[in-house]
Design a protein around this motif. Structure first.
Motif, mmCIF file in Angstrom:
data_model
loop_
_atom_site.group_PDB
_atom_site.id
_atom_site.type_symbol
_atom_site.label_atom_id
_atom_site.label_comp_id
_atom_site.label_asym_id
_atom_site.label_seq_id
_atom_site.Cartn_x
_atom_site.Cartn_y
_atom_site.Cartn_z
ATOM 1 N N PHE A 72 0.589 -1.265 0.256
ATOM 2 C CA PHE A 72 0.633 0.186 0.019
ATOM 3 C C PHE A 72 0.927 1.444 -0.461
ATOM 4 C CE2 PHE A 72 -3.836 -1.370 1.878
ATOM 5 C CZ PHE A 72 -4.012 -2.676 1.192
ATOM 6 N N GLY A 73 2.351 1.082 0.644
ATOM 7 C CA GLY A 73 2.910 2.312 0.870
ATOM 8 C C GLY A 73 3.623 3.160 -0.274
ATOM 9 N N LYS A 74 4.181 2.709 -1.493
ATOM 10 C CA LYS A 74 3.640 3.135 -2.501
ATOM 11 C C LYS A 74 3.315 3.080 -3.083
ATOM 12 C CE LYS A 74 7.644 2.486 -6.380
ATOM 13 N NZ LYS A 74 8.497 0.880 -6.553
ATOM 14 N N ALA A 75 1.840 2.158 -3.413
ATOM 15 C CA ALA A 75 0.634 2.281 -4.299
ATOM 16 C C ALA A 75 0.054 3.453 -4.366
ATOM 17 C CB ALA A 75 0.665 0.979 -4.676
ATOM 18 N N PHE A 76 -0.471 3.668 -2.985
ATOM 19 C CA PHE A 76 -1.194 4.812 -3.249
ATOM 20 C C PHE A 76 -0.865 5.546 -1.600
ATOM 21 C CE2 PHE A 76 -4.151 1.346 -1.741
ATOM 22 C CZ PHE A 76 -4.196 1.706 -0.013
ATOM 23 N N LEU A 77 -0.719 4.562 -0.657
ATOM 24 C CA LEU A 77 -0.393 5.479 1.203
ATOM 25 C C LEU A 77 0.313 6.692 0.787
ATOM 26 C CD1 LEU A 77 -1.977 4.918 3.430
ATOM 27 C CD2 LEU A 77 -0.279 2.638 3.834
ATOM 28 N N ALA A 78 1.830 6.935 1.157
ATOM 29 C CA ALA A 78 2.505 7.449 0.669
ATOM 30 C C ALA A 78 2.335 8.659 0.183
ATOM 31 C CB ALA A 78 3.871 7.331 0.447
ATOM 32 N N ASP A 79 1.765 8.736 -0.681
ATOM 33 C CA ASP A 79 0.899 10.043 -1.896
ATOM 34 C C ASP A 79 -0.170 10.724 -0.427
ATOM 35 O OD1 ASP A 79 2.435 10.270 -3.261
ATOM 36 O OD2 ASP A 79 1.141 8.984 -4.877
#
Length: 303
Positions: A102-109
């Protein structure tokens, strides 16, 4: 007797396993800690703690009392924080657990957007694929793939999945992938004990199909990000969640193959959900974060 103070003292002793460590933690003398616990035990008419030379342990009654005391103290702390947020707006710390993918896919943004809107929030995010005990870790919520039938959970998105390959792979194979040849392709297989390694399911015009995985996939791994890197490099086919695939398809880095077939997300469950600890009320900061992530995913067509 100050019952709330007694609760806090009891929790400090139970968690630290020591009267002296609890005294240091609370800034009190060991004799004051001993006096508070003694008064609490006298009022209840039972022993809560057994004190030895080097350690303090809970009695059976102590274990029962610990759960209730912890819930009461946490509820009061949450109520105080809610009142603070009514006065000063959404603020404070927010601790979140999430799968690594999830982090790279959408959570970081999504988190970057969230703290730009709520600058008085301090985020603590733990990314990992090993299940975490939210209560023991002091987490406010966790994002997970799964069912939505938990007592304290909220659906934030559908867990739609695509069959994907890179343009490099498709050019190299020079064939249109269809139900007749899909099992002969080079496969990148996600290894998970909850998933069948023999087949995957999909539906077309309401009819259900079972497609076999190759007995010897080109690459198999228990880490999704590792497999996604292989797919982007043109190594083979990979079943990719839409929240990960959508931006890569838009950039031309992946191609959605057999798009008319709706793939069953298997044991992962049909949804992305936010899960709360059993003692947790949905505080304003938690509600704000969950709604923000939900809207973030929807606005970018990731579900």
């Amino acid at each position: 007797m100050d019952k709330l103070g007694a609760f806090s003292t009891f929790l400090a002793v139970a968690d630290s396993g020591s009267f002296s460590r609890a005294a240091k933690q609370l800034g009190k003398t060991p004799s004051a800690i001993t006096k508070t616990i003694s008064h609490l035990e006298e009022e209840l008419g039972v022993r809560l703690l057994v004190r030895s030379t080097h350690h303090t342990t809970l009695t059976d009654a102590g274990f029962i009392y610990l759960k209730t005391a912890r819930q009461l103290v946490l509820s009061l702390e949450e109520a105080e924080e809610e009142i603070s947020q009514l006065r000063a707006g959404i603020n404070g710390s927010l601790r979140i657990a999430s799968p690594m993918a999830f982090g790279k896919a959408f959570l970081a943004d999504a988190c970057a957007d969230f703290i730009s809107i709520y600058p008085n929030i301090q985020l603590s995010v733990t990314l990992g694929d090993v299940p975490i005990n939210l209560e023991e870790g002091g987490y406010d919520l966790a994002l997970r793939m799964g069912e939505s039938d938990r007592i304290i959970s909220k659906v934030i998105a559908r867990n739609t999945v695509f069959l994907c390959a890179s343009p490099v792979y498709l050019a190299r194979k020079n064939v249109t992938i269809n139900p007749d040849n899909v099992h002969t392709q080079d496969w990148l297989l996600y290894r998970n004990p909850l998933l069948s390694r023999s087949y995957w399911r999909a539906s077309y015009l309401g009819e259900q199909f079972k497609f076999p995985f190759p007995k010897k996939p080109l690459v198999e791994c228990d880490n999704y990000d590792f497999l996604l890197t292989q797919a982007l490099a043109g190594c083979g086919l990979l079943i990719v969640p839409q929240w990960s695939a959508a931006p890569l398809i838009a950039q031309g880095l992946l191609v959605h193959v057999m798009p008319d077939y709706l793939i069953d997300p298997e044991a992962f469950g049909p949804n992305l959900v936010a899960v709360y600890p059993s003692h947790h009320r949905s505080t304003r900061k938690v509600v704000a974060f969950v709604e923000h992530v939900k809207n973030f995913i929807t606005s970018r067509a990731l579900d």
